[in-house]
Design an enzyme around this catalytic site. Sequence first.
Site, short mmCIF file in Angstrom:
data_model
loop_
_atom_site.label_atom_id
_atom_site.label_comp_id
_atom_site.label_asym_id
_atom_site.label_seq_id
_atom_site.Cartn_x
_atom_site.Cartn_y
_atom_site.Cartn_z
N GLU A 49 61.55 46.99 37.17
CA GLU A 49 60.56 48.32 35.90
C GLU A 49 59.78 46.48 35.29
O GLU A 49 59.32 47.04 33.86
CB GLU A 49 61.84 48.39 35.30
CG GLU A 49 62.13 49.34 35.89
CD GLU A 49 61.80 51.15 36.32
OE1 GLU A 49 61.06 51.45 35.33
OE2 GLU A 49 62.94 51.68 36.51
C1 FAD Z 1 68.65 47.15 41.93
C2 FAD Z 1 67.18 47.04 41.82
C3 FAD Z 1 66.25 48.39 41.87
C4 FAD Z 1 65.28 47.97 41.93
N1 FAD Z 1 64.29 50.05 41.97
C5 FAD Z 1 63.86 50.03 42.01
C6 FAD Z 1 62.74 50.98 42.53
O1 FAD Z 1 63.42 52.26 42.33
N2 FAD Z 1 61.41 50.93 42.43
C7 FAD Z 1 60.62 50.70 42.97
O2 FAD Z 1 59.38 50.69 43.06
N3 FAD Z 1 61.08 49.19 42.60
C8 FAD Z 1 62.45 49.42 42.25
N4 FAD Z 1 62.87 47.71 42.66
C9 FAD Z 1 62.45 46.43 42.34
C10 FAD Z 1 61.50 45.87 41.20
O3 FAD Z 1 60.51 46.65 40.67
C11 FAD Z 1 60.89 44.71 41.70
O4 FAD Z 1 61.91 44.09 42.19
C12 FAD Z 1 60.50 43.55 39.89
O5 FAD Z 1 59.00 43.86 40.33
C13 FAD Z 1 59.95 42.72 40.58
O6 FAD Z 1 59.32 42.44 41.52
P1 FAD Z 1 59.24 41.03 43.14
O7 FAD Z 1 60.78 40.87 43.22
O8 FAD Z 1 58.97 41.51 43.64
O9 FAD Z 1 58.98 39.80 41.78
P2 FAD Z 1 57.94 38.79 42.20
O10 FAD Z 1 56.77 39.87 41.83
O11 FAD Z 1 57.38 38.78 43.63
O12 FAD Z 1 58.09 38.09 41.20
C14 FAD Z 1 58.96 36.59 41.59
C15 FAD Z 1 58.89 36.00 39.83
O13 FAD Z 1 57.86 35.99 39.20
C16 FAD Z 1 57.44 35.89 38.10
N5 FAD Z 1 55.84 36.73 38.66
C17 FAD Z 1 54.95 37.57 39.50
N6 FAD Z 1 54.33 37.62 39.03
C18 FAD Z 1 54.00 36.63 37.59
C19 FAD Z 1 53.07 36.63 36.79
N7 FAD Z 1 51.59 37.14 37.18
N8 FAD Z 1 52.89 35.68 35.76
C20 FAD Z 1 53.96 35.35 35.87
N9 FAD Z 1 55.34 35.39 36.44
C21 FAD Z 1 55.46 35.83 37.32
C22 FAD Z 1 58.44 37.45 37.94
O14 FAD Z 1 58.67 37.52 36.84
C23 FAD Z 1 59.78 36.29 38.50
O15 FAD Z 1 60.26 35.89 38.32
C24 FAD Z 1 64.49 47.31 41.85
C25 FAD Z 1 64.76 46.19 42.29
C26 FAD Z 1 66.12 45.70 42.24
C27 FAD Z 1 66.73 44.56 42.07
#
Ligand code: FAD
Length: 405
Positions: free
Chosen positions: A382
């Site tokens: 989130e």
């Molecule tokens: C247990 C669990 C439940 C979840 N439930 C849901 C759900 O119900 N529905 C849903 O849609 N999603 C869900 N998610 C997904 C969650 O919302 C995403 O994991 C989250 O938005 C981060 O995306 P990502 O994991 O792809 O990381 P990425 O976006 O790939 O980020 C990787 C790293 O890069 C950093 N980063 C990325 N962009 C930037 C930027 N512009 N500036 C600085 N730093 C940056 C991030 O902060 C992070 O540290 C869930 C995840 C988990 C683990």
Amino acid sequence: MPGDAFSNLGVMNFGISEEQRLILNVVDEACKKIRPIEDKCYLEHSFNDQVLPTFKEAHLLGLPVSRRYGEGQGADALTYALALERIGQEGTGVRTFFSGHTSLGQLTLQKWGSEEQKERYLPRTTRGEMIMAFGLTEPTAGSDPASLMTNFENREGNYYLNGSKAWISNGSIADLSVVFAYPKGKEEGMCAFLVEKDFEGFSAAPIKDKLGLPTSDTGLLYFSECKVPKENMLGSAGKGLGVAYSALMSGRLSVAAGCVGVAQDCLNEAVRYSRERVQHKKKIGKHQLVQREIAKISIELETSRLLTYKAATMKAKSDTNPENGELRGEADWAIAEAKYCASNASFNAADRAVQVFGANGFSFQNRPARHLVDTRVCRIYEGTDQILEQKIAVKLLGNEYEAFS
Ligand SMILES: Cc1cc2nc3c(=O)[nH]c(=O)nc-3n(C[C@H](O)[C@H](O)[C@H](O)COP(=O)(O)OP(=O)(O)OC[C@H]3O[C@@H](n4cnc5c(N)ncnc54)[C@H](O)[C@@H]3O)c2cc1C
């Protein structure tokens, strides 16, 4: 202006009404019932299938949903946040069920759905006959949801979705998911859909080997020519990103409230253990360095609690004035601060409580260890810490400082 320290004093009246107290008593009873079951499931690392029937029996599966729909109770944002705070004490897995089902699922449907969609689905979701999930994230699109790849074609009066979603809370147990996709070729904006689990071309699977949340479901969703009837588009065509961002406001607030509960449970446990455990011929609570851990948990807990109640009150105010963009912007910013603060506070609180417990803190027999691994995700889902930090700063600096463009 968020920098005006006095502008939000008017919303900061957290008196609890008799009606709120009655609801919270029901929540407390349900939480007491779920605790031994959650304890057992956690040690077995198995899905807790009693969360649904326990909270269904207590009629708590549609707490903030309007009374017009099934067992909706019409609770405002602060009352619902207080309920999630209590639920959060039972663990982030239990609370995450509500974030997926209610905050991201039901409230999104209630805000953006047509009356026909709401009447068709909401009552069943409040009675626990249908569980909801929210599918935005994909294997290659997380912090940047605008880059998602799931697409659809409009043929013969139906939409055909292709693509996948990853890391979806309740994903493999949900009966109804809010799903986001672009028209093929991305010639228009993103759209949102209501996808039933029995729709042709839809499948889901649980994610295994997670760091935490072993008792709650996190799933993958697959769409292979998934046939969605045209009446199941949610909100206007091309406005899906707005639907997603508004859903995240409710979702983040639910995370903040749950994390306040986690930090409270860590404090309770650290105090209890410090009064029982004896080392160097004293209760460890008499050692001042142990007292420091307890004081630090308490200070971060109360800071995040105040920010969360403030954010919930501002969300309630915005909910009753949906056309007021300024109020919505203020609530969005306050929610981002509350979520950031509370998720870090809960993680720190769990770490400190583990320290107070010593070796016993290193065992899943004790809740601090479970909180430590489970609450970690709250700094990721989130809106990661980094995304929220930038969001908070841009609100103060101005949109021309937007970091994501
Ligand atoms: C247990 C669990 C439940 C979840 N439930 C849901 C759900 O119900 N529905 C849903 O849609 N999603 C869900 N998610 C997904 C969650 O919302 C995403 O994991 C989250 O938005 C981060 O995306 P990502 O994991 O792809 O990381 P990425 O976006 O790939 O980020 C990787 C790293 O890069 C950093 N980063 C990325 N962009 C930037 C930027 N512009 N500036 C600085 N730093 C940056 C991030 O902060 C992070 O540290 C869930 C995840 C988990 C683990």
